[in-house]
Write a protein that holds these residues in place. Structure first.
Motif, PDB file in Angstrom:
ATOM      1  N   TRP A 138     -55.845 -15.904  56.555  1.00 54.31           N
ATOM      2  CA  TRP A 138     -56.760 -16.908  57.114  1.00 54.31           C
ATOM      3  C   TRP A 138     -56.341 -18.334  56.816  1.00 54.31           C
ATOM      4  N   VAL A 178     -61.269 -20.766  59.577  1.00 55.32           N
ATOM      5  CA  VAL A 178     -62.037 -19.675  58.963  1.00 55.32           C
ATOM      6  C   VAL A 178     -62.625 -20.191  57.662  1.00 55.32           C
ATOM      7  N   ILE A 215     -65.144 -11.713  59.224  1.00 57.01           N
ATOM      8  CA  ILE A 215     -64.400 -12.967  59.262  1.00 57.01           C
ATOM      9  C   ILE A 215     -65.329 -14.025  59.835  1.00 57.01           C
TER      10      ILE A 215
END
Length: 413
Positions: free
Chosen positions: A187, A324, A353
């Protein structure tokens, strides 16, 4: 000597070599109890290990096919794989350098990823085939030396390697990327490079107790390392700064059965300028943290090599620069549920996520789930058929929901 005579001599030599290789492999090749498909080379492989030379050749293959989707009607199938050729060198045995070892790994990736080719998975934040990525090419993935000091309490590693080998580390048995390996690298992948990419780095670890150690690292940030033609790039010309992770790790043995656990807590900071999401004219620096917990919870009929293990991964990232904001995954793995298959395992995992609210692009969260059965076919071959479910592909609130079937297998030659 005439050409025909030379050819005959070469032919005789090759025949003799192949015969000796066949004889060396005859007793051990494809033996289910051997750790290697090609066997022990008539004992030579073990002999080399005792001298400090441990050679490896591994292969991972992953197939994925779209089973069903809420709106998309087109179904597809893709295959991706990876070869790893490596050598671990015990330099104390080879050269007499006390408490010193070295590693070299070369990787090669091939194939395509269903997450990139299926309409139903368009925009997938995770990946249905974790082995795909970072350019389908040859790479120098590891090239490092490590030495221990102070009666092995201090451990120093320098060379070329990735952050996820030492920091925020986690197993990679699932096929869905959100349940496999170092999650920070998934991420914050524009700066934190997981396997198979390497960069110049240094890591210092100190064992506080036999069960607790702390470590800190410095990893070069060089985006040129991502280029397909620079898998063996050793230059620092494209360097722009460094990623600095720090971590505390606790590895207890719990209860009378000494069930193993691993608990990690860490933080990373980047010295590299990154544009702010809400104000691209301003620069900031990526930073974040993680917690990883894995604990064997039970022993199967008193056998600690079998039983139930639980795991949790949590990461958080700064909202100024990262799309993210955080992710979580958790799951259970049971090894040896059946007495007739004591090395098989069944596992289930779910990952969430979560996107940064500052993006303002109608995205919220993506859910990735997977269940697999790990068939321990031999000591050198494991096959993991799996089913994945992806909810709100791309984290769009009205995004696609999809079912994916997969098979992951790993072998050691």
């Amino acid at each position: 000597m005439h050409f025909s005579s030379k050819a005959k001599a070469v032919s005789v030599a090759l025949t003799a070599l192949l015969s000796s290789v066949s004889a060396a492999h005859a007793n051990d090749a494809f033996d289910a109890e051997s750790p290697w498909m090609l066997g022990d080379w008539n004992g030579q492989r073990t002999a080399l290990q005792k001298q400090g030379y441990d050679f490896s050749f591994g292969y991972t293959g992953e197939m994925a096919t779209l089973l069903d989707a809420k709106r998309s009607s087109s179904h597809g199938t893709e295959y991706a794989d990876q070869f790893v050729i490596g050598a671990h060198l015990d330099l104390e045995k080879i050269t007499g350098w006390k408490d010193t070892e070295a590693q070299i790994n070369v990787t090669q990736r091939n194939g395509r990823n269903l997450s990139n080719t299926s309409d139903a998975l368009n925009g997938h934040l995770s990946s249905a085939q974790e082995v795909w990525g970072r350019g389908q090419t040859w790479r120098l993935t590891d090239f490092w030396i490590k030495k221990k000091f102070l009666e092995q309490k201090l451990d120093v590693k320098v060379g070329r390697f990735g952050e996820g080998e030492d920091f925020n580390s986690f197993d990679c048995d699932f096929q869905n990327l959100a349940l496999c390996g170092s999650q920070v690298g998934n991420w914050v992948g524009d700066q934190w490079y997981n396997w198979p990419v390497s960069q110049w780095a240094a890591r210092v670890k100190y064992n506080v107790t036999p069960e607790v150690y702390t470590q800190v690292g410095v990893y070069e940030y060089n985006p040129e390392n991502l280029e397909r033609g620079k898998g063996f790039n050793l230059s620092t010309d494209g360097s722009h700064g460094a990623i600095i992770p720090a971590e505390v790790v606790w590895t207890p043995k719990v209860g009378t059965e000494k069930l193993p656990g691993e608990y990690r807590a860490g933080y990373y900071y980047s010295t590299v300028d990154a544009k702010e999401i809400t104000n691209p004219q301003e620069n900031s620096h990526k930073q974040g943290g993680w917690v990883v917990a894995k604990q064997q919870l039970t022993a199967h009929k008193g056998d600690a090599s079998r039983g139930l293990t639980g795991f949790v991964n949590l990461t958080v990232h700064d909202s100024d620069t990262n799309s993210v904001s955080d992710m979580q995954n958790l799951g259970l793995v049971y090894k040896g549920a059946m007495d007739s298959r004591p090395k098989d395992e069944i596992a289930v995992g779910v990952a969430r996520i979560n996107m940064n609210d500052d993006l303002n692009d109608q995205r919220s969260e993506e859910i990735d789930a997977e269940i697999y059965y790990g068939l321990h076919a031999t000591n050198w071959l494991t096959i993991r058929p799996n089913v994945q479910y992806i909810r709100h592909v791309g984290a769009y609130k009205n995004g696609e929901n999809a079912w994916v079937g997969g098979i992951k297998f790993q072998t050691a030659f």
